[in-house]
Each structure stands twice: as C-alpha cells, then as structure tokens.
Motif scaffolding. Structure first.
Motif, PDB file in Angstrom:
ATOM      1  N   UNK A   1       0.848  -1.187   0.000  1.00 11.28           N
ATOM      2  CA  UNK A   1       0.000   0.000   0.000  1.00 11.28           C
ATOM      3  C   UNK A   1       0.884   1.237   0.000  1.00 11.28           C
ATOM      4  N   UNK A   2       0.520   2.214  -0.837  1.00 14.24           N
ATOM      5  CA  UNK A   2       1.333   3.417  -0.938  1.00 14.24           C
ATOM      6  C   UNK A   2       0.479   4.668  -0.785  1.00 14.24           C
ATOM      7  N   UNK A   3       1.101   5.687  -0.227  1.00  9.75           N
ATOM      8  CA  UNK A   3       0.440   6.973  -0.065  1.00  9.75           C
ATOM      9  C   UNK A   3       0.304   7.656  -1.420  1.00  9.75           C
ATOM     10  N   UNK A   4      -0.860   8.232  -1.667  1.00  4.88           N
ATOM     11  CA  UNK A   4      -1.116   8.938  -2.917  1.00  4.88           C
ATOM     12  C   UNK A   4      -1.190  10.445  -2.685  1.00  4.88           C
ATOM     13  N   UNK A   5      -1.992  10.855  -1.722  1.00  3.83           N
ATOM     14  CA  UNK A   5      -2.198  12.282  -1.479  1.00  3.83           C
ATOM     15  C   UNK A   5      -2.707  12.502  -0.063  1.00  3.83           C
ATOM     16  N   UNK A   6      -2.440  13.695   0.446  1.00  6.32           N
ATOM     17  CA  UNK A   6      -2.895  14.076   1.778  1.00  6.32           C
ATOM     18  C   UNK A   6      -3.429  15.495   1.750  1.00  6.32           C
ATOM     19  N   UNK A   7      -4.486  15.721   2.514  1.00  2.00           N
ATOM     20  CA  UNK A   7      -4.941  17.084   2.788  1.00  2.00           C
ATOM     21  C   UNK A   7      -5.072  17.200   4.305  1.00  2.00           C
ATOM     22  N   UNK A   8      -4.332  18.140   4.865  1.00  3.88           N
ATOM     23  CA  UNK A   8      -4.321  18.268   6.317  1.00  3.88           C
ATOM     24  C   UNK A   8      -5.526  19.058   6.824  1.00  3.88           C
ATOM     25  N   UNK A   9      -5.650  19.098   8.134  1.00  4.88           N
ATOM     26  CA  UNK A   9      -6.732  19.870   8.741  1.00  4.88           C
ATOM     27  C   UNK A   9      -6.556  21.353   8.434  1.00  4.88           C
ATOM     28  N   UNK A  10      -5.357  21.738   8.093  1.00  2.67           N
ATOM     29  CA  UNK A  10      -5.073  23.126   7.726  1.00  2.67           C
ATOM     30  C   UNK A  10      -5.104  23.330   6.210  1.00  2.67           C
ATOM     31  N   UNK A  11      -5.619  22.342   5.510  1.00  2.00           N
ATOM     32  CA  UNK A  11      -5.823  22.434   4.055  1.00  2.00           C
ATOM     33  C   UNK A  11      -4.524  22.437   3.260  1.00  2.00           C
ATOM     34  N   UNK A  12      -3.478  21.894   3.825  1.00  2.00           N
ATOM     35  CA  UNK A  12      -2.233  21.741   3.076  1.00  2.00           C
ATOM     36  C   UNK A  12      -2.321  20.441   2.290  1.00  2.00           C
TER      37      UNK A  12
END
Length: 116
Positions: free
Chosen positions: A45-56
């Motif tokens: 399994x690999x990370x594709x994308x992230x959106x933080x609580x601060x919208x980064x």
C-alpha cells in the motif's frame, strides 16, 4: 464508532477521469488529516495524497498534476479527483483519517481499474 466509507471506484479507460469520495462518521472530521492510499495487486500500500486539517495538500510524484485532493468539512467528506488515468493507477484506493491524537482510521477501499 469511527467509520470511513469510500465510493466512486470503477472501470475506466486510459485517459479518463474518476472522483473518489470518502464519507466519515463518528469523528471530528474538521480536525483530521485525510490521506488517500492505494494498493495494486502484489504491491505494498502506498500513499497517494494528503490534505491536512489546515488544508495543506501533498501528492506523490506519480500523480502530481493529475490528481487533486479536497475536503468538505460540513459534509464530512473528502474527495480524490483523478484525471488522465493510466493503467498503472489500477489499485484499490483507501481513505485514511488521522486524528489530533494521531489515531488512524481506514476505510474498506474502492477498486479503480484503468483498462481499455
């Protein structure tokens, strides 16, 4: 009880687009970081994308410029817009929520198949 439910996976032709949705419940959604992962057959399994609580927003290089991640805190949903899909994007896509206390919660996954 925290629950994440992904939807939107489908069979799509190369060059096509899909929008995946992750619906959350039982969690303070606006305080979470949301990530999309994928797992292809026989691969980790690999990370594709992230959106933080601060919208980064961050993306892995393989999808940068093709995928977009967004969130709607009022609806407790996160989205992964996938454009210019390639056969190598074929995988089960998972949504993960990370709380302020760094607890991780996973959805059950949704299948994306890119094939002509």
């Amino acid at each position: 009880q925290v629950q994440l439910v992904e939807s939107g996976g489908a069979l799509v032709q190369p060059g096509g687009s899909l929008i995946l949705s992750c619906a959350a419940s039982g969690i303070d959604f606006k305080s979470t970081d949301i990530s999309w992962y994928r797992q292809a057959p026989g691969k980790q399994r690999e990370l594709v994308a992230t959106i933080t609580r601060d919208w980064i927003r961050t993306f892995v290089e393989a999808v940068a410029g093709r995928f977009t991640i967004s969130r709607d805190n009022s609806r407790k949903r996160a989205y992964l817009q996938m454009n210019s899909l390639k056969p190598e994007d074929t995988a089960v896509y998972y949504c993960k929520a990370t709380s302020l206390s760094l607890e991780n919660y996973w959805g059950q996954g949704t299948q994306v198949t890119v094939s002509s």
